[in-house]
Design an enzyme around this catalytic site. Structure first.
Site, PDB file in Angstrom:
ATOM      1  N   ARG A 261       6.946  -6.344   2.335  1.00  0.00           N
ATOM      2  CA  ARG A 261       8.317  -6.390   1.921  1.00  0.00           C
ATOM      3  C   ARG A 261       9.135  -6.459   3.184  1.00  0.00           C
ATOM      4  O   ARG A 261       9.178  -5.343   3.915  1.00  0.00           O
ATOM      5  CB  ARG A 261       8.475  -5.495   0.852  1.00  0.00           C
ATOM      6  CG  ARG A 261       7.626  -5.526  -0.335  1.00  0.00           C
ATOM      7  CD  ARG A 261       8.105  -4.450  -1.559  1.00  0.00           C
ATOM      8  NE  ARG A 261       7.009  -4.676  -2.636  1.00  0.00           N
ATOM      9  CZ  ARG A 261       7.147  -4.016  -3.610  1.00  0.00           C
ATOM     10  NH1 ARG A 261       8.002  -3.126  -3.841  1.00  0.00           N
ATOM     11  NH2 ARG A 261       6.195  -4.302  -4.653  1.00  0.00           N
ATOM     12  N   ARG A 276       9.003   4.326   3.118  1.00  0.00           N
ATOM     13  CA  ARG A 276       9.435   2.705   2.878  1.00  0.00           C
ATOM     14  C   ARG A 276       8.899   2.015   4.052  1.00  0.00           C
ATOM     15  O   ARG A 276       9.231   2.147   5.207  1.00  0.00           O
ATOM     16  CB  ARG A 276      10.990   2.857   3.050  1.00  0.00           C
ATOM     17  CG  ARG A 276      11.437   1.305   2.681  1.00  0.00           C
ATOM     18  CD  ARG A 276      12.905   1.492   2.402  1.00  0.00           C
ATOM     19  NE  ARG A 276      13.411   2.116   1.406  1.00  0.00           N
ATOM     20  CZ  ARG A 276      13.694   1.896   0.053  1.00  0.00           C
ATOM     21  NH1 ARG A 276      13.264   0.625  -0.185  1.00  0.00           N
ATOM     22  NH2 ARG A 276      13.903   2.663  -0.716  1.00  0.00           N
ATOM     23  N   GLU A 348       8.868   7.323  -6.037  1.00  0.00           N
ATOM     24  CA  GLU A 348       8.299   6.420  -7.056  1.00  0.00           C
ATOM     25  C   GLU A 348       6.735   5.885  -6.485  1.00  0.00           C
ATOM     26  O   GLU A 348       6.619   5.274  -5.357  1.00  0.00           O
ATOM     27  CB  GLU A 348       9.323   5.143  -7.350  1.00  0.00           C
ATOM     28  CG  GLU A 348       8.800   4.129  -8.133  1.00  0.00           C
ATOM     29  CD  GLU A 348       9.738   2.737  -8.025  1.00  0.00           C
ATOM     30  OE1 GLU A 348      10.618   2.815  -7.424  1.00  0.00           O
ATOM     31  OE2 GLU A 348       8.853   1.759  -8.179  1.00  0.00           O
ATOM     32  N   SER A 351       5.292   1.359 -10.940  1.00  0.00           N
ATOM     33  CA  SER A 351       6.320   0.695 -11.866  1.00  0.00           C
ATOM     34  C   SER A 351       5.510   0.012 -12.678  1.00  0.00           C
ATOM     35  O   SER A 351       4.565  -0.687 -12.453  1.00  0.00           O
ATOM     36  CB  SER A 351       7.260  -0.108 -10.884  1.00  0.00           C
ATOM     37  OG  SER A 351       8.347  -0.301 -11.581  1.00  0.00           O
ATOM     38  N   ARG A 389       3.258   6.366  -0.943  1.00  0.00           N
ATOM     39  CA  ARG A 389       4.035   7.808  -1.542  1.00  0.00           C
ATOM     40  C   ARG A 389       2.993   8.793  -2.043  1.00  0.00           C
ATOM     41  O   ARG A 389       3.227   9.870  -2.186  1.00  0.00           O
ATOM     42  CB  ARG A 389       4.950   7.420  -2.401  1.00  0.00           C
ATOM     43  CG  ARG A 389       6.111   6.672  -1.531  1.00  0.00           C
ATOM     44  CD  ARG A 389       7.194   6.005  -2.404  1.00  0.00           C
ATOM     45  NE  ARG A 389       8.012   5.343  -1.775  1.00  0.00           N
ATOM     46  CZ  ARG A 389       8.867   4.243  -2.322  1.00  0.00           C
ATOM     47  NH1 ARG A 389       8.764   4.067  -3.789  1.00  0.00           N
ATOM     48  NH2 ARG A 389       9.701   3.513  -1.434  1.00  0.00           N
TER      49      ARG A 389
END
Length: 419
Positions: A261, A276, A348, A351, A389
RNA sequence: GGAGAGGUGACCGAGUUGGCUUAAGGUGCACGCCUGCUAAGCGUGUGUAGGGGAAACCUUACCCAGGGUUCGAAUCCCUGCCUCUCCGCCA
């Protein structure tokens, strides 16, 4: 995408969804284009019917060696007209299709309406947060003490956000991936796939990353391929342009892939350590189900993801995303946020989403139901889980007073594989 | 990267001097008939998408994809994609 027929007869519902999801799309222009397309299609059909009929007559006359001059001159004009209308039709259709791809999925009725993540709904907390009798460090300090990461050299080789896991860190990362894969395979009944990491434009459009998120993806210009931001993309597109039988459903796949990403626009935010990244590892679950069962499947898949966190003994919370935080393609999404015991915040790690028929329409994935009717199936996916994470939570929760690190019991067998 | 062959409906497979094929024939599948026996035979039907219609039904598009030639293209031309064979290169 949304069925044009649905948009046509329920424009207000779609308009509300666009607003609630903070999207921009002009429905009036789209509806006008739809209207025009149908009108042109009608004219085109009429002329084509005429052309087909007269062509038969011309063919007959030619065979009988009769003169077909009248018919031929009429058809010359009709052919001209057809050409003009076809050009207009093609243009309007292309415009309509492009616009349809910018309409987001409709949020499920149970999704809270809200502008941004502040209005997400925390449903429940699970597990217990680690208590310390010493001052806990954050994950990067723990990693450095135990020589598990080399971020500076990752940045040298590629750029910031491309981590290098070293020695024990690399092995722990690999153990995480293997544990999660095996868990879903053995306890949750998924089938494993290993898939391409670079996919074409059509595939990216099928799951809804394109056209909206082109800026967020790594693009290989020479071949017009994109590095996948999640295994969802290649796995969901597995059955693109295919028709399955209801007997084939449901299907559950799990795949490990690196994810890429660009994170355009989020520089400087949560950048410390592994929070991140531009490249990270993730184990992804994907399901293909009959429409009637997708809501139950979403809850079931949420449990599958939670089981991993429970196996690691980590504290986490379950959040239902509000409309404004919901992704473009999602109908309903639960986030799992794990407790980072050292830095004191929730991160997070998963998802879990139900896309309804939205992706199936885009990717043209259909099935024949028990009555033999052709329908779009429903797709779902969920992280199970993303590692960075998760690694943060483990490092922070399992650190010891002397700076060394313990690890969850369930991972130990994966750290001690013998050759 | 170079050379050659090919991509037709659920499947097999005709059709490549453009028009009685807006896709023959077969298999499979569905329903019906007949036969009294794990079979065979006969008949009918059998795709997707768009438009019109209350419905029966009518109509348009689709022979890998996109352009082009033509009154008319599965059939001719161009481009792309994919598959197979051979050569080269390579983990």
């Amino acid at each position: 995408m949304i069925d044009i027929k649905f948009i046509r007869s329920n424009p207000d519902i779609v308009r509300k969804a666009i607003v609630d999801k903070n999207e921009k799309a002009d429905l009036d222009i789209l509806l006008a284009a739809d209207e025009q397309r149908r009108k042109l299609q009608y004219d085109f059909d009429q002329l084509k019917a005429r052309q087909n009929a007269v062509s038969q007559i011309i063919a007959q006359k030619k065979r009988a060696k009769e003169d077909a001059g009248t018919e031929l001159s009429e058809m010359t004009m009709v052919a001209d007209e057809i050409k003009t209308i076809q050009a207009a039709l093609n243009e309007v259709s292309a415009d309509l299709d492009a616009r349809l791809l910018t309409i987001p999925n409709l949020p499920h009725a149970s999704v809270p309406v809200g502008r941004d993540e502040a209005l997400n709904e925390v449903l429940r907390h699970e597990g217990t947060a680690r208590k310390f009798d010493f001052e806990p460090k954050d994950h990067l300090d723990v990693a450095n003490t135990n020589r598990m990461l080399d971020l500076p050299r990752g940045a040298k080789i590629s750029g910031s956000g491309f981590p290098i896991y070293t020695g024990f860190g690399a092995k722990l990362e690999r153990a995480l991936i293997n544990f999660m894969l095996e868990y879903h395979l053995q306890k949750h009944g998924y089938s494993e796939l290993m898939v391409p990491l670079a996919v074409n434009r059509k595939t990216m459009t099928g799951t809804g990353q394109l056209p909206k998120l082109e800026e967020d993806m790594y693009h290989i210009g020479e071949d017009d391929l994109f590095l996948i931001p999640t295994a969802e993309v290649p796995v969901t597109n597995l059955y693109a342009d295919e028709v399955l039988s209801y007997k084939d459903l449901p299907q559950k796949f799990v795949a490990y892939t690196p994810c890429f990403r660009r994170e355009a626009g989020s520089y400087g935010k949560d950048t410390r350590g592994l929070q991140r990244l531009h490249q990270f590892n993730k184990v992804e679950m994907v399901r293909f189900v009959e429409p009637e069962t997708s809501e139950a499947a979403l809850e079931d898949m949420l449990n599958d993801a939670e089981d991993i966190l429970k196996a690691f003994g980590l504290h986490y919370r379950v959040v239902s995303l509000c409309t404004g935080d919901l992704s473009f393609a999602s109908q309903k999404t639960y986030d799992l946020e794990v407790w980072a015991a050292g830095s004191g915040k929730y991160l997070e790690v998963s998802s879990v989403s139900n896309f309804g028929e939205f992706q199936a329409r885009r990717a043209n994935i259909r099935y024949k139901d028990a009555e033999g009717k052709m329908r779009h199936l429903h797709t779902l996916n969920g992280s199970g889980l993303a590692t960075p994470r998760l690694m943060i939570a483990i490092l922070e929760s399992y650190q010891k007073a002397d700076g060394s690190l313990d690890i969850p019991e369930v991972l130990k067998p994966f750290m001690e594989l013998k050759v």
